[in-house]
Design a protein around this motif. Structure first.
Motif, short mmCIF file in Angstrom:
data_model
loop_
_atom_site.label_atom_id
_atom_site.label_comp_id
_atom_site.label_asym_id
_atom_site.label_seq_id
_atom_site.Cartn_x
_atom_site.Cartn_y
_atom_site.Cartn_z
N ASN A 1 41.70 124.65 42.17
CA ASN A 1 41.24 125.77 41.35
C ASN A 1 39.86 126.26 41.78
OD1 ASN A 1 43.53 125.83 39.72
ND2 ASN A 1 42.74 124.20 38.41
N THR B 1 40.52 132.92 43.97
CA THR B 1 40.97 131.54 43.86
C THR B 1 41.47 131.07 45.21
OG1 THR B 1 41.60 131.89 41.54
CG2 THR B 1 42.49 129.95 42.65
N THR C 1 36.98 128.39 43.26
CA THR C 1 36.89 129.84 43.37
C THR C 1 35.65 130.25 44.14
OG1 THR C 1 35.71 130.02 41.26
CG2 THR C 1 38.12 130.19 41.20
#
Length: 199
Positions: free
Chosen positions: A36, A48, A38
């Motif tokens: 996850n 992402t 980013t």
């Protein structure tokens, strides 16, 4: 004595299992966090890394021109290192645009793609048509320079995973009258690799 031994064995078993589950959860948590992860990019916002897809934004103001920008990934996951080059190009688009315009000016009188692009209009349109299309440019300048001054950046395409090129910038003179495109190909450092013409 046997009862005490049984209790100790059960405690040891469940305690060990709890610890193993805890370690497993921590490991999964780390992996999940990685998936996850980013990054923030100019114009596009949050990206992402585990979700590689194509991104596009329109009507971005670059040197007073409305420009569309698209970001295209070929792999399933985004390489954070490649995003550094993407960010560098996005943050410096205005200076890159000026760099390209200067290159057009340098090559406009030499044989090559830049001259070929402008000759398409000079040879394909009569002088009255060109004057009508270029009525917002300085009419005291040679027609080549008037065409150059009317050439505007319209699109930026970035391809971080491509082995052939990193980014392309599309320039047009008369977008509503012609599909001829003057294309500048950049490397990952934002430097010009080549200039070509497409339609």
């Amino acid at each position: 004595m046997k009862q005490i031994l049984i209790v100790l064995i059960m405690f040891s078993f469940f305690g060990c299992n709890k610890k193993n589950k805890s370690n497993l959860n921590e490991k999964n948590g780390i992996e999940s966090g990685t998936n996850n992860e980013t990054e923030e990019l100019p114009f596009f916002g949050t990206i992402t890394l585990s979700n590689a897809r194509d991104y596009e934004v329109d009507n971005v103001k670059i040197n007073d021109n409305n420009v569309s920008i698209d970001l295209n990934f070929e792999l399933e996951k985004i390489n954070p290192k490649s995003l550094k080059s993407v960010r560098n190009i996005l943050e410096n688009l205005e200076s890159i645009d000026r760099q390209n315009q200067n290159e057009f000016r340098n090559y406009i009188s030499e044989d090559g793609m830049v001259r070929e692009y402008f000759n398409f209009y000079i040879e394909g349109y009569d002088s009255q048509q060109l004057n009508d299309y270029l009525n917002n440019t300085d009419q005291n300048l040679p027609i080549e320079l008037r065409l150059l001054n009317a050439t505007k950046l319209k699109r930026v395409g970035i391809y971080p995973d491509s082995p052939s090129f990193f980014a392309v910038l599309d320039y047009k003179v008369f977008e509503e009258y012609s599909d001829q495109i003057l294309v500048v190909v950049l490397n990952e450092k934002g430097k010009i690799e080549k200039i070509t013409v497409e339609s």
